[in-house]
Scaffold this motif. Structure first.
Motif, short mmCIF file in Angstrom:
data_model
loop_
_atom_site.label_atom_id
_atom_site.label_comp_id
_atom_site.label_asym_id
_atom_site.label_seq_id
_atom_site.Cartn_x
_atom_site.Cartn_y
_atom_site.Cartn_z
N UNK A 169 -7.42 25.76 12.92
CA UNK A 169 -6.81 24.64 13.63
C UNK A 169 -6.71 23.46 12.67
N UNK A 170 -5.48 22.94 12.48
CA UNK A 170 -5.29 21.76 11.65
C UNK A 170 -5.64 20.53 12.47
N UNK A 171 -6.38 19.60 11.89
CA UNK A 171 -6.78 18.41 12.61
C UNK A 171 -5.58 17.48 12.80
N UNK A 172 -5.60 16.74 13.87
CA UNK A 172 -4.53 15.79 14.16
C UNK A 172 -4.87 14.39 13.65
N UNK A 173 -6.00 14.24 12.98
CA UNK A 173 -6.44 12.92 12.52
C UNK A 173 -6.75 12.94 11.02
N UNK A 174 -5.71 13.05 10.19
CA UNK A 174 -5.98 13.05 8.75
C UNK A 174 -6.49 11.70 8.30
N UNK A 175 -7.24 11.68 7.20
CA UNK A 175 -7.65 10.41 6.62
C UNK A 175 -6.54 9.93 5.71
N UNK A 176 -6.40 8.62 5.62
CA UNK A 176 -5.36 8.02 4.80
C UNK A 176 -5.97 6.99 3.87
N UNK A 177 -5.36 6.82 2.72
CA UNK A 177 -5.86 5.88 1.72
C UNK A 177 -4.66 5.28 1.00
N UNK A 178 -4.64 3.99 0.86
CA UNK A 178 -3.61 3.31 0.06
C UNK A 178 -4.30 2.21 -0.72
N UNK A 179 -3.85 1.99 -1.97
CA UNK A 179 -4.56 1.05 -2.81
C UNK A 179 -3.63 0.35 -3.77
N UNK A 180 -4.07 -0.81 -4.20
CA UNK A 180 -3.43 -1.49 -5.31
C UNK A 180 -3.85 -0.78 -6.59
N UNK A 181 -3.35 -1.23 -7.71
CA UNK A 181 -3.67 -0.62 -9.00
C UNK A 181 -5.18 -0.63 -9.24
N UNK A 182 -5.70 0.51 -9.73
CA UNK A 182 -7.13 0.63 -10.04
C UNK A 182 -7.34 1.78 -11.02
N UNK A 183 -8.46 1.72 -11.75
CA UNK A 183 -8.78 2.79 -12.70
C UNK A 183 -9.17 4.08 -12.00
N UNK A 184 -9.91 3.98 -10.88
CA UNK A 184 -10.26 5.13 -10.05
C UNK A 184 -10.04 4.75 -8.59
N UNK A 185 -9.94 5.77 -7.75
CA UNK A 185 -9.69 5.55 -6.32
C UNK A 185 -10.66 6.41 -5.52
N UNK A 186 -11.40 5.81 -4.59
CA UNK A 186 -12.35 6.53 -3.74
C UNK A 186 -11.69 6.82 -2.40
N UNK A 244 -4.34 8.79 -14.62
CA UNK A 244 -4.06 8.33 -15.98
C UNK A 244 -3.56 6.89 -15.87
N UNK A 245 -4.31 5.94 -16.40
CA UNK A 245 -3.92 4.54 -16.27
C UNK A 245 -4.52 3.92 -15.01
N UNK A 246 -3.86 2.88 -14.50
CA UNK A 246 -4.35 2.15 -13.33
C UNK A 246 -3.22 1.96 -12.31
N UNK A 247 -2.77 3.04 -11.69
CA UNK A 247 -1.61 2.93 -10.79
C UNK A 247 -2.00 2.58 -9.36
N UNK A 248 -0.98 2.21 -8.56
CA UNK A 248 -1.13 2.20 -7.12
C UNK A 248 -1.13 3.65 -6.69
N UNK A 249 -1.74 3.94 -5.54
CA UNK A 249 -1.90 5.32 -5.13
C UNK A 249 -2.02 5.42 -3.63
N UNK A 250 -1.44 6.45 -3.05
CA UNK A 250 -1.58 6.76 -1.63
C UNK A 250 -2.06 8.20 -1.51
N UNK A 251 -2.99 8.46 -0.60
CA UNK A 251 -3.49 9.82 -0.40
C UNK A 251 -3.67 10.10 1.08
N UNK A 252 -3.43 11.34 1.47
CA UNK A 252 -3.66 11.82 2.83
C UNK A 252 -4.48 13.10 2.73
N UNK A 253 -5.56 13.19 3.51
CA UNK A 253 -6.41 14.37 3.50
C UNK A 253 -6.37 15.01 4.88
N UNK A 254 -6.10 16.31 4.91
CA UNK A 254 -6.06 17.08 6.14
C UNK A 254 -7.16 18.12 6.12
N UNK A 255 -7.73 18.39 7.28
CA UNK A 255 -8.78 19.40 7.42
C UNK A 255 -8.26 20.51 8.33
#
Length: 140
Positions: A3-20, A82-93
């Motif tokens: 079963x795919x979850x209906x509540x994925x986690x989302x992340x959006x950020x300004x430029x950074x060296x790493x993203x949590x 690589x570098x310090x970009x803006x980044x968006x991520x979505x995680x599904x379970x």
């Protein structure tokens, strides 16, 4: 049955060296985790398998997969671009997974273009039942 979850986690950020990026709050060992990242540079994620990278003009969509060991839930995973970009991520379970990550999670051929009615790409997997298809759209 998975079963795919209906509540994925989302992340959006300004430029950074790493993203949590925050993982889903709950889950179990054996669950399937899928992470889709949109950024302008290559990204590595320790412990995850990269499925694909698709260029969409000035950005790219990168897909990662992982079978959960159980300690990921409620924590964060560090994306190292690589570098310090803006980044968006979505995680599904996907719960109740229990399949082989190599043979049961496949990425289709990338579909690109400027059509106003895009179609998802073709994918060859060899299964006739219990197929979950996820289409990721990256728009510039």
């Amino acid at each position: 049955m998975p079963i795919a979850t209906a509540d994925p986690t989302e992340y959006a950020s300004d430029a950074a060296d790493t993203h949590a990026v925050t993982m889903p709050a709950t889950g179990n060992a054996g669950d399937l985790l899928l992470m889709f990242v949109i950024t302008t540079v290559d990204v590595t994620v320790t412990g995850w398998t990269q499925m694909f990278t698709t260029d969409i003009g000035i950005s790219q969509v990168i897909g990662f997969k992982k079978t959960a060991v159980g300690d990921e839930f409620g924590s964060t995973v560090t994306l190292d671009p690589a570098g310090s970009p803006k980044l968006t991520a979505h995680v599904f379970k996907v719960t109740g997974w229990g399949k082989d990550l190599t043979t049961h999670v496949v990425a289709g051929t990338t579909a690109t273009g400027a059509d106003t009615t895009p179609e998802p790409p073709d994918v060859t997997h060899g299964f006739t039942t219990d197929v979950l298809s996820i289409t990721i759209v990256g728009v510039q």
